[in-house]
Write a protein that holds these residues in place. Sequence first.
Motif, PDB file in Angstrom:
ATOM      1  N   LYS A  26      53.140   9.095  45.925  1.00  0.00           N
ATOM      2  CA  LYS A  26      52.608   9.895  44.548  1.00  0.00           C
ATOM      3  C   LYS A  26      52.001  11.324  45.227  1.00  0.00           C
ATOM      4  O   LYS A  26      52.052  12.107  44.384  1.00  0.00           O
ATOM      5  CB  LYS A  26      51.484   8.988  43.791  1.00  0.00           C
ATOM      6  N   ALA A  27      51.127  11.190  46.303  1.00  0.00           N
ATOM      7  CA  ALA A  27      50.451  12.211  46.786  1.00  0.00           C
ATOM      8  C   ALA A  27      51.594  13.303  47.143  1.00  0.00           C
ATOM      9  O   ALA A  27      51.203  14.510  46.638  1.00  0.00           O
ATOM     10  CB  ALA A  27      49.570  11.845  47.983  1.00  0.00           C
ATOM     11  N   ILE A  28      52.520  12.954  47.651  1.00  0.00           N
ATOM     12  CA  ILE A  28      53.508  13.850  48.121  1.00  0.00           C
ATOM     13  C   ILE A  28      54.268  14.745  47.004  1.00  0.00           C
ATOM     14  O   ILE A  28      54.184  15.797  46.998  1.00  0.00           O
ATOM     15  CB  ILE A  28      54.731  13.254  49.011  1.00  0.00           C
ATOM     16  N   LYS A  29      54.510  13.736  45.994  1.00  0.00           N
ATOM     17  CA  LYS A  29      54.979  14.394  44.759  1.00  0.00           C
ATOM     18  C   LYS A  29      54.238  15.281  43.888  1.00  0.00           C
ATOM     19  O   LYS A  29      54.591  16.375  43.686  1.00  0.00           O
ATOM     20  CB  LYS A  29      55.478  13.301  43.776  1.00  0.00           C
ATOM     21  N   LYS A  30      52.881  14.906  43.817  1.00  0.00           N
ATOM     22  CA  LYS A  30      52.073  15.581  43.191  1.00  0.00           C
ATOM     23  C   LYS A  30      51.492  17.052  43.822  1.00  0.00           C
ATOM     24  O   LYS A  30      51.707  18.163  43.034  1.00  0.00           O
ATOM     25  CB  LYS A  30      50.671  14.798  42.899  1.00  0.00           C
ATOM     26  N   ALA A  31      51.490  16.954  45.052  1.00  0.00           N
ATOM     27  CA  ALA A  31      51.326  18.129  45.876  1.00  0.00           C
ATOM     28  C   ALA A  31      52.571  19.135  45.796  1.00  0.00           C
ATOM     29  O   ALA A  31      52.370  20.387  45.576  1.00  0.00           O
ATOM     30  CB  ALA A  31      51.219  17.804  47.412  1.00  0.00           C
ATOM     31  N   ARG A  32      53.681  18.682  45.908  1.00  0.00           N
ATOM     32  CA  ARG A  32      54.891  19.500  45.717  1.00  0.00           C
ATOM     33  C   ARG A  32      55.211  20.097  44.281  1.00  0.00           C
ATOM     34  O   ARG A  32      55.109  21.217  44.154  1.00  0.00           O
ATOM     35  CB  ARG A  32      56.121  18.652  45.992  1.00  0.00           C
ATOM     36  N   LYS A  33      54.464  19.309  43.193  1.00  0.00           N
ATOM     37  CA  LYS A  33      54.698  19.859  41.901  1.00  0.00           C
ATOM     38  C   LYS A  33      53.635  20.925  41.496  1.00  0.00           C
ATOM     39  O   LYS A  33      53.850  21.892  40.976  1.00  0.00           O
ATOM     40  CB  LYS A  33      54.680  18.757  40.842  1.00  0.00           C
ATOM     41  N   ALA A  34      52.493  20.682  42.377  1.00  0.00           N
ATOM     42  CA  ALA A  34      51.340  21.465  42.204  1.00  0.00           C
ATOM     43  C   ALA A  34      51.765  22.877  42.597  1.00  0.00           C
ATOM     44  O   ALA A  34      51.245  24.095  42.239  1.00  0.00           O
ATOM     45  CB  ALA A  34      50.065  20.875  42.907  1.00  0.00           C
ATOM     46  N   LYS A  35      52.361  22.841  43.747  1.00  0.00           N
ATOM     47  CA  LYS A  35      52.893  24.122  44.373  1.00  0.00           C
ATOM     48  C   LYS A  35      53.801  24.748  43.758  1.00  0.00           C
ATOM     49  O   LYS A  35      54.665  25.870  43.855  1.00  0.00           O
ATOM     50  CB  LYS A  35      53.182  23.889  45.856  1.00  0.00           C
ATOM     51  N   GLY A  36      54.537  23.882  42.691  1.00  0.00           N
ATOM     52  CA  GLY A  36      55.674  24.517  41.711  1.00  0.00           C
ATOM     53  C   GLY A  36      57.060  24.467  42.436  1.00  0.00           C
ATOM     54  O   GLY A  36      57.854  25.483  42.341  1.00  0.00           O
ATOM     55  N   MET A  37      57.087  23.462  43.716  1.00  0.00           N
ATOM     56  CA  MET A  37      58.536  23.578  44.459  1.00  0.00           C
ATOM     57  C   MET A  37      59.170  22.450  44.105  1.00  0.00           C
ATOM     58  O   MET A  37      58.955  21.522  43.447  1.00  0.00           O
ATOM     59  CB  MET A  37      58.124  23.241  45.964  1.00  0.00           C
ATOM     60  N   LYS A  38      60.365  22.771  44.221  1.00  0.00           N
ATOM     61  CA  LYS A  38      61.646  21.752  43.867  1.00  0.00           C
ATOM     62  C   LYS A  38      61.594  20.869  45.122  1.00  0.00           C
ATOM     63  O   LYS A  38      61.255  21.241  46.201  1.00  0.00           O
ATOM     64  CB  LYS A  38      62.789  22.300  43.443  1.00  0.00           C
ATOM     65  N   ARG A  39      62.445  19.835  45.004  1.00  0.00           N
ATOM     66  CA  ARG A  39      62.450  19.005  46.257  1.00  0.00           C
ATOM     67  C   ARG A  39      63.399  19.680  47.299  1.00  0.00           C
ATOM     68  O   ARG A  39      63.234  19.522  48.477  1.00  0.00           O
ATOM     69  CB  ARG A  39      63.407  17.769  45.926  1.00  0.00           C
ATOM     70  N   GLU A  40      64.403  20.439  46.804  1.00  0.00           N
ATOM     71  CA  GLU A  40      65.162  21.354  47.608  1.00  0.00           C
ATOM     72  C   GLU A  40      64.568  22.311  48.460  1.00  0.00           C
ATOM     73  O   GLU A  40      64.891  22.533  49.719  1.00  0.00           O
ATOM     74  CB  GLU A  40      66.404  22.176  46.792  1.00  0.00           C
ATOM     75  N   GLU A  41      63.651  22.978  47.889  1.00  0.00           N
ATOM     76  CA  GLU A  41      62.528  23.781  48.791  1.00  0.00           C
ATOM     77  C   GLU A  41      61.933  23.190  49.636  1.00  0.00           C
ATOM     78  O   GLU A  41      61.752  23.673  50.782  1.00  0.00           O
ATOM     79  CB  GLU A  41      61.728  24.472  47.701  1.00  0.00           C
ATOM     80  N   LEU A  42      61.320  22.194  49.399  1.00  0.00           N
ATOM     81  CA  LEU A  42      60.626  21.288  50.386  1.00  0.00           C
ATOM     82  C   LEU A  42      61.226  20.733  51.319  1.00  0.00           C
ATOM     83  O   LEU A  42      60.798  21.129  52.672  1.00  0.00           O
ATOM     84  CB  LEU A  42      59.659  20.285  49.664  1.00  0.00           C
ATOM     85  N   ALA A  43      62.496  20.265  51.089  1.00  0.00           N
ATOM     86  CA  ALA A  43      63.352  19.912  52.148  1.00  0.00           C
ATOM     87  C   ALA A  43      63.568  20.951  53.151  1.00  0.00           C
ATOM     88  O   ALA A  43      63.643  20.806  54.326  1.00  0.00           O
ATOM     89  CB  ALA A  43      64.464  19.146  51.567  1.00  0.00           C
ATOM     90  N   LYS A  44      64.063  22.221  52.483  1.00  0.00           N
ATOM     91  CA  LYS A  44      64.294  23.372  53.437  1.00  0.00           C
ATOM     92  C   LYS A  44      63.115  23.736  54.209  1.00  0.00           C
ATOM     93  O   LYS A  44      63.353  23.919  55.609  1.00  0.00           O
ATOM     94  CB  LYS A  44      64.853  24.596  52.576  1.00  0.00           C
ATOM     95  N   LYS A  45      61.975  23.631  53.577  1.00  0.00           N
ATOM     96  CA  LYS A  45      60.781  24.192  54.718  1.00  0.00           C
ATOM     97  C   LYS A  45      60.622  23.335  55.814  1.00  0.00           C
ATOM     98  O   LYS A  45      60.255  23.709  56.777  1.00  0.00           O
ATOM     99  CB  LYS A  45      59.594  24.326  53.661  1.00  0.00           C
ATOM    100  N   LEU A  46      60.879  21.983  55.537  1.00  0.00           N
ATOM    101  CA  LEU A  46      60.704  21.044  56.388  1.00  0.00           C
ATOM    102  C   LEU A  46      61.915  20.850  57.491  1.00  0.00           C
ATOM    103  O   LEU A  46      61.673  20.172  58.395  1.00  0.00           O
ATOM    104  CB  LEU A  46      60.468  19.488  55.763  1.00  0.00           C
ATOM    105  N   GLY A  47      63.094  21.466  57.263  1.00  0.00           N
ATOM    106  CA  GLY A  47      64.327  21.297  57.967  1.00  0.00           C
ATOM    107  C   GLY A  47      64.804  19.782  57.763  1.00  0.00           C
ATOM    108  O   GLY A  47      65.140  19.468  58.730  1.00  0.00           O
ATOM    109  N   ALA A  48      64.450  19.374  56.419  1.00  0.00           N
ATOM    110  CA  ALA A  48      65.034  17.980  56.166  1.00  0.00           C
ATOM    111  C   ALA A  48      66.106  17.980  55.222  1.00  0.00           C
ATOM    112  O   ALA A  48      66.183  18.847  54.343  1.00  0.00           O
ATOM    113  CB  ALA A  48      63.648  17.246  55.761  1.00  0.00           C
TER     114      ALA A  48
END
Length: 85
Positions: A26-48
């Motif tokens: 929940k913390a990961i999802k909440k933090a991602r949404k708070a940044k207005g990021m899509k899962r794809e964007e987060l994955a790209k930033k992480l190289g995941a």
Amino acid sequence: HCSIHHDFIEVGSPLHGHMERQEIAKAIKKARKAKGMKREELAKKLGANIMTVLNWETGATMPNKTNREKLNNIFGMEVMANGKI
């Protein structure tokens, strides 16, 4: 089986680990949404892979130490330390 006694769960029981995992998810999802990021964007930033991010957010798997550090850097806060929120 799980050790459930009325309204608390014993530390060390399988369910306790699952609950902690859900809080992290929940913390990961909440933090991602708070940044207005899509899962794809987060994955790209992480190289995941996007499935990796999805698995973290559903609690299916947890990020390793390196990825926890990357998440902390991306979100500008400590989402997790030593596997905990």
